[in-house]
Enzyme design. Structure first.
Site: not given
Length: 410
Positions: A20-21, A158, A293, A320, A391
């Site tokens: 998903k990034s 980032s 993550d 997060k 998600k």
């Protein structure tokens, strides 16, 4: 919904979701930069759905077919957008909206509104983007007077740096200074996405963005390494499972690909297949500044390993989707692990293993980590809020059922 997990056993190839990034960046970049593309091999996660909704509000025509997304752009400034709980979509969209000169109202999930934004706000305001905190805790955007200046950006996240890279790309190119850049790997994902969309990005202390004039119209999105981590950990901890992955389209751009180096002695690669070999022989160390993550799944190893796990720079975990620092300590302690904290780093190692009963978290990565720990423990454990894994990994529990007994709990 609650699921019950009991024991581990089985073999199979894990079907990983797309990263998903990458996907969110491609979707938002495509519509705001007016580059029509087709994205292939896409799993629609919850965060991807947020990016797609923003794209449609900005004039894109979206067609989905099996695992492909066709985006046809006709950009128009949206009057409002909804960012849900996706920090990536929120932060990148904010930069793009400001750069495009949009006046937009922003709404989202209350938990996302609590996450840090100051460095990005300062960077955008230095370019005369007007931001106003609304009643929901999100920043409304007025980019009608936005400029292209050489500014300094605090790279503590980032996503702040990536947002500004997209900002200058939308302005036709530019440069800015970055200080204190953490998690640079995610900035390199942005570089790769913009290269595919027709921009050269040079990443030094000063980041420079220039258009190339050529972009791809069809892009294959690679699978997600951070999702791979959960099943890698289960394969490391359980001799009763045979875990495999198809890695045909996986590059080393994703920062979480460091897994292949961390566990090189436990990985066998044959052409496009990666197989996990069980056994932990040394202490495992992960840096939360670079790979936040990975910390929840890697922490599970500490629960069962006499060598333990070290999580460096854990402060990053407190900002997060949830306070993962607290979540990791709670999970490890519930299974009887020994947890030590020196004020900067966290140490987790095996104690007297105990039944945690029911585990309840709201963070998708904590839920999946708890499920893996439950499978490895041999106890019958209930995991609450299972739907929240959508998600990032909608098919997680389906994949877990290949290697553990998973059932709905009454």
């Amino acid at each position: 919904m609650t699921v019950k997990i009991y024991g581990s056993g089985g073999s199979g190839t894990v079907a990983l979701p797309s990263s998903k990034s990458f996907t969110q960046r491609y979707i938002l970049g495509s519509v705001f930069l007016n580059k029509s593309v087709t994205l292939n091999y896409v799993t629609i996660t919850g965060d991807d759905s947020i990016a797609l909704d923003i794209a449609q509000r900005a004039g894109a025509n979206i067609t989905m077919n099996d695992s492909s997304i066709k985006i046809r752009t006709s950009f128009t400034c949206p009057s409002d957008i909804y960012v849900g709980e996706s920090a990536t979509s929120y932060r990148i969209a904010l930069g793009l909206l400001g750069s495009a000169g949009c006046i937009t109202h922003v709404k989202g999930d209350p938990d996302l509104a609590k996450r840090p934004m100051d460095p990005l706000v300062k960077a955008l305001e230095a370019n005369d983007v007007h931001l106003k905190l609304n009643e929901d805790g999100f920043y409304d955007v007025d980019g009608s007077e936005s400029k292209k200046r050489y500014i300094e950006v605090d790279g503590v996240s980032s996503q702040f740096v990536s947002s500004m890279i997209f900002y200058y790309a939308r302005k036709g190119g530019g440069e800015f200074l970055v200080k204190n850049m953490r998690s640079p790997g995610y900035v390199y994902i942005t570089k790769r996405v913009l290269y595919d969309l027709g921009y050269f990005v040079n990443i030094e202390k000063t980041i420079t963005i220039n258009p190339s004039g050529v972009w791809k119209t069809a892009i294959d999105v690679e699978p997600d390494y951070s999702s791979l981590a959960f099943f890698l950990v289960l394969g490391l901890l359980s001799e009763n499972v045979d875990v495999r992955f198809n890695i045909k389209r996986m590059s080393r751009i994703q920062p979480d690909s460091v897994l292949l180096d961390m566990f090189k002695d436990n990985i066998a690669i044959d052409r496009d297949t990666l197989r996990v070999l069980p056994g932990i022989r040394d202490r495992i160390t992960v840096d939360a500044d670079h790979n936040p993550d990975l910390c929840p799944p890697i922490s599970v190893i500490g629960i069962f390993s006499e060598h333990g796990v070290e999580i460096d720079n854990y402060a990053r975990l407190k900002t997060k989707e949830s306070n993962r620092y607290e979540g990791i300590i709670d999970m490890a302690s519930r299974f009887g692990a020994i947890v030590e904290d020196n004020g900067k780093d966290l140490f987790i190692k095996r104690g007297d293993l105990k039944d945690p009963g029911t585990l309840s978290y709201t963070d998708h990565r904590m839920i999946m980590s708890a499920a893996v720990a439950a499978a490895a423990s041999g106890f019958e454990v209930e995991i609450e809020n299972e739907t929240k894994v959508s998600k990032s990994f909608p098919g997680f529990f389906k994949e877990l059922s290949k290697f553990a007994n998973v059932s709905e709990s009454n």
